[in-house]
Write a protein that holds these residues in place. Structure first.
Motif, PDB file in Angstrom:
ATOM      1  N   GLY A 263      35.408   3.352 -21.729  1.00 41.63           N
ATOM      2  CA  GLY A 263      35.085   4.197 -22.872  1.00 41.63           C
ATOM      3  C   GLY A 263      34.447   3.375 -23.976  1.00 41.63           C
ATOM      4  N   THR A 264      34.230   4.014 -25.104  1.00 37.15           N
ATOM      5  CA  THR A 264      33.643   3.339 -26.265  1.00 37.15           C
ATOM      6  C   THR A 264      34.473   3.559 -27.525  1.00 37.15           C
ATOM      7  N   GLU A 265      35.634   4.211 -27.367  1.00 33.31           N
ATOM      8  CA  GLU A 265      36.443   4.517 -28.534  1.00 33.31           C
ATOM      9  C   GLU A 265      37.179   3.294 -29.067  1.00 33.31           C
ATOM     10  N   LYS A 266      37.305   2.238 -28.278  1.00 32.60           N
ATOM     11  CA  LYS A 266      37.942   0.997 -28.700  1.00 32.60           C
ATOM     12  C   LYS A 266      37.181  -0.174 -28.095  1.00 32.60           C
ATOM     13  N   PRO A 267      37.349  -1.397 -28.619  1.00 32.59           N
ATOM     14  CA  PRO A 267      36.625  -2.550 -28.067  1.00 32.59           C
ATOM     15  C   PRO A 267      36.973  -2.776 -26.599  1.00 32.59           C
ATOM     16  N   HIS A 268      35.935  -2.959 -25.790  1.00 29.07           N
ATOM     17  CA  HIS A 268      36.104  -3.194 -24.363  1.00 29.07           C
ATOM     18  C   HIS A 268      35.539  -4.558 -23.980  1.00 29.07           C
ATOM     19  N   LYS A 269      36.029  -5.040 -22.868  1.00 32.41           N
ATOM     20  CA  LYS A 269      35.554  -6.288 -22.293  1.00 32.41           C
ATOM     21  C   LYS A 269      35.223  -6.018 -20.822  1.00 32.41           C
ATOM     22  N   THR A 270      34.184  -6.669 -20.327  1.00 36.34           N
ATOM     23  CA  THR A 270      33.790  -6.542 -18.923  1.00 36.34           C
ATOM     24  C   THR A 270      33.783  -7.923 -18.282  1.00 36.34           C
ATOM     25  N   SER A 271      34.393  -8.024 -17.108  1.00 33.44           N
ATOM     26  CA  SER A 271      34.443  -9.284 -16.370  1.00 33.44           C
ATOM     27  C   SER A 271      33.600  -9.157 -15.103  1.00 33.44           C
ATOM     28  N   ILE A 272      32.733 -10.151 -14.866  1.00 34.28           N
ATOM     29  CA  ILE A 272      31.864 -10.136 -13.696  1.00 34.28           C
ATOM     30  C   ILE A 272      31.890 -11.508 -13.035  1.00 34.28           C
ATOM     31  N   VAL A 273      31.443 -11.563 -11.779  1.00 38.92           N
ATOM     32  CA  VAL A 273      31.233 -12.818 -11.067  1.00 38.92           C
ATOM     33  C   VAL A 273      29.898 -12.711 -10.342  1.00 38.92           C
ATOM     34  N   PHE A 274      29.123 -13.806 -10.327  1.00 36.46           N
ATOM     35  CA  PHE A 274      27.813 -13.757  -9.684  1.00 36.46           C
ATOM     36  C   PHE A 274      27.412 -15.150  -9.226  1.00 36.46           C
ATOM     37  N   ILE A 300      33.119 -18.104 -20.002  1.00 40.66           N
ATOM     38  CA  ILE A 300      32.296 -18.425 -18.853  1.00 40.66           C
ATOM     39  C   ILE A 300      33.002 -19.511 -18.060  1.00 40.66           C
ATOM     40  N   GLU A 301      33.158 -19.299 -16.781  1.00 34.81           N
ATOM     41  CA  GLU A 301      33.858 -20.219 -15.889  1.00 34.81           C
ATOM     42  C   GLU A 301      33.024 -20.391 -14.632  1.00 34.81           C
ATOM     43  N   SER A 302      32.855 -21.635 -14.198  1.00 40.27           N
ATOM     44  CA  SER A 302      32.128 -21.887 -12.947  1.00 40.27           C
ATOM     45  C   SER A 302      33.079 -22.467 -11.915  1.00 40.27           C
ATOM     46  N   ARG A 303      32.950 -22.002 -10.677  1.00 37.24           N
ATOM     47  CA  ARG A 303      33.788 -22.461  -9.569  1.00 37.24           C
ATOM     48  C   ARG A 303      32.896 -22.743  -8.369  1.00 37.24           C
ATOM     49  N   PRO A 304      33.000 -23.920  -7.749  1.00 42.81           N
ATOM     50  CA  PRO A 304      32.227 -24.170  -6.532  1.00 42.81           C
ATOM     51  C   PRO A 304      32.626 -23.186  -5.439  1.00 42.81           C
ATOM     52  N   GLN A 305      31.643 -22.717  -4.686  1.00 46.61           N
ATOM     53  CA  GLN A 305      31.950 -21.819  -3.583  1.00 46.61           C
ATOM     54  C   GLN A 305      32.755 -22.574  -2.526  1.00 46.61           C
ATOM     55  N   LEU A 327      29.893 -20.285  -8.212  1.00 44.22           N
ATOM     56  CA  LEU A 327      30.154 -18.923  -8.650  1.00 44.22           C
ATOM     57  C   LEU A 327      30.360 -18.973 -10.159  1.00 44.22           C
ATOM     58  N   PHE A 328      29.810 -18.005 -10.866  1.00 43.67           N
ATOM     59  CA  PHE A 328      29.958 -17.944 -12.320  1.00 43.67           C
ATOM     60  C   PHE A 328      30.764 -16.697 -12.690  1.00 43.67           C
ATOM     61  N   TYR A 329      31.856 -16.926 -13.382  1.00 42.91           N
ATOM     62  CA  TYR A 329      32.687 -15.834 -13.895  1.00 42.91           C
ATOM     63  C   TYR A 329      32.403 -15.696 -15.385  1.00 42.91           C
ATOM     64  N   ILE A 330      32.132 -14.490 -15.824  1.00 38.98           N
ATOM     65  CA  ILE A 330      31.789 -14.246 -17.226  1.00 38.98           C
ATOM     66  C   ILE A 330      32.572 -13.043 -17.742  1.00 38.98           C
ATOM     67  N   ASP A 331      33.097 -13.169 -18.963  1.00 36.84           N
ATOM     68  CA  ASP A 331      33.638 -12.039 -19.718  1.00 36.84           C
ATOM     69  C   ASP A 331      32.689 -11.768 -20.871  1.00 36.84           C
ATOM     70  N   PHE A 332      32.233 -10.532 -20.997  1.00 40.44           N
ATOM     71  CA  PHE A 332      31.406 -10.185 -22.148  1.00 40.44           C
ATOM     72  C   PHE A 332      31.983  -8.978 -22.867  1.00 40.44           C
ATOM     73  N   GLU A 333      31.778  -8.955 -24.178  1.00 36.61           N
ATOM     74  CA  GLU A 333      32.398  -7.951 -25.034  1.00 36.61           C
ATOM     75  C   GLU A 333      31.492  -6.734 -25.185  1.00 36.61           C
ATOM     76  N   ALA A 334      31.581  -5.880 -24.208  1.00 36.62           N
ATOM     77  CA  ALA A 334      30.854  -4.603 -24.210  1.00 36.62           C
ATOM     78  C   ALA A 334      31.430  -3.737 -23.106  1.00 36.62           C
ATOM     79  N   SER A 335      31.350  -2.452 -23.293  1.00 40.48           N
ATOM     80  CA  SER A 335      31.827  -1.499 -22.299  1.00 40.48           C
ATOM     81  C   SER A 335      30.681  -1.101 -21.374  1.00 40.48           C
ATOM     82  N   ARG A 356      29.261  -8.971  -8.850  1.00 44.64           N
ATOM     83  CA  ARG A 356      30.365  -8.024  -8.687  1.00 44.64           C
ATOM     84  C   ARG A 356      31.059  -7.843 -10.032  1.00 44.64           C
ATOM     85  N   VAL A 357      31.259  -6.604 -10.422  1.00 42.91           N
ATOM     86  CA  VAL A 357      32.015  -6.303 -11.635  1.00 42.91           C
ATOM     87  C   VAL A 357      33.494  -6.287 -11.266  1.00 42.91           C
TER      88      VAL A 357
END
Length: 367
Positions: A263-274, A300-305, A327-335, A356-357
């Motif tokens: 939603g957008t009614e409160k602050p959201h965070k999205t976590s992805i890996v790519f 932002i976190e990096s992990r060797p495959q 592999l790069f793991y990222i958290d960004f502040e958006a819904s 992947r989200v």
């Protein structure tokens, strides 16, 4: 430039009357689609296929057989390392159970790693104050407990302000097909515990496990644990704030079998890996897709495959060079209900071989 096909989840905020879960890895409103895989245009009802690049143990989660009335508890209990007898756990939940669950967690079973009184249990109770907590010996046991429908959710630590990231749980996020549905930030307050009537001056040694002190009744031995552990094991708090740094905070993730609708009614965070294609400045370009849309990156976190750790590149006349493949793991502040987040991930597909989200969830803003 071209955009690669990626999996989609539909955002019900835009079309609630037609929304459906398509089982992929991105939230995109139905009114938007990739036209010719070159630009975004408004149109209803088109979904894209999932990227085919396999990464690590990225296997589909097998659906539980809800028709089976029992589980082979003797083998499961040994392999997963649960403290509790699995026979004492309720049967797998039905759709009715989910719809009738209360916000306070009174019908929610939550797995955590550790023993009663651990900070992970405190985090679970912060998220769901009236939940039933289920201790597990290992992080992976908590993941499997959710997958096997033995519990509803798992609350696991992902990073600490002093110790840094918990890399094991980053790896398990990719290996298992669970979704991040929330986060919990918990202040760590180490207490010195002792048997009733014992003074701090009487202690000769200190352990990190309150069960040993309580069970063995050792009066000259103390334990460092949480204040909740003192209540559970009947110990006195001899001192508080024993941690090296007063601002010691641990961040936990809440994991579930199904994602939540962002939603957008409160602050959201999205976590992805790519993972990224090879090339100069490719990571800079990948991160720029968020900066261009004024999206803040909080992690932002990096992990060797693990299975393909080295990338061989013949970039000189002297022979092939070998680099870690990350592999790069990222958290960004958006819904993912926001168009800017959808466009950012669409733009990221120009550089990513796999994306992947892991989850889109409300931020925990209360300590």
């Amino acid at each position: 430039m071209s955009l690669k096909a990626v999996p989609i989840w539909v955002c019900a905020n835009h079309f609630p009357q037609h929304s459906s879960q398509l089982g992929g890895d991105l939230f995109v409103p139905k009114r938007c689609r990739f036209v010719g895989y070159s630009r975004m245009e408004c149109f209803a009802g088109l979904s894209l296929e999932r990227a085919k690049t396999p990464v690590e143990d990225d296997k589909p989660l097998a659906k539980p057989d809800l028709g089976v009335a029992s589980i082979d508890v003797s083998n499961t209990n040994q392999s997963l390392g649960f403290h509790k007898d699995l026979n004492s756990l309720p049967k797998p939940l039905s759709a009715t159970d989910f719809s009738s669950s209360l916000d306070d967690g009174s019908k929610v079973r939550v797995a955590y790693q550790g023993v009663p009184g651990a900070y992970s249990e405190a985090a679970a109770l912060k998220a769901y104050p009236k939940c039933e907590t289920v201790p597990c010996d290992q992080f992976e046991a908590a993941f499997k407990a959710v997958e096997l429908w033995l519990v509803d959710k798992a609350v696991l630590p992902i990073e600490n302000s002093v110790g840094g990231s918990i890399h094991r749980n980053y790896d398990l996020l990719l290996r298992h097909r669970l979704h991040i549905v929330g986060e919990v930030k918990l202040v760590v307050n180490h207490c010195l515990l002792g048997l009733p009537g014992v003074r701090k001056e009487d202690l000769k040694r200190v352990l990190s496990h309150p069960q040993v002190v309580a069970a063995d009744g050792i009066r000259d031995t103390g334990a460092v644990a949480s204040s909740r552990a003192a209540e559970i094991y009947g110990l006195d708090i001899l001192a508080e704030g024993m941690q090296d740094q007063s601002d010691n905070i641990t961040r936990f993730l809440i994991l579930a079998r199904e994602p939540i609708i962002p939603g957008t009614e409160k602050p959201h965070k999205t976590s992805i890996v790519f993972t990224l294609e090879e090339g100069p400045g490719i990571l800079f370009k990948a991160l720029a897709v968020f900066a261009l849309r004024e999206i803040n990156l909080s992690k932002i976190e990096s992990r060797p495959q693990r299975k393909r750790p080295l990338r061989v590149v013949d970039d000189s006349n002297k022979g092939s060079a070998k680099y870690f493949d990350y592999l790069f793991y990222i958290d960004f502040e958006a819904s993912m209900a926001e168009p800017r987040a959808q466009y950012a991930l669409g733009h990221l597909q120009e550089f990513a071989k796999f994306i992947r989200v892991l989850g889109c969830y409300p931020m925990d803003t209360i300590l």
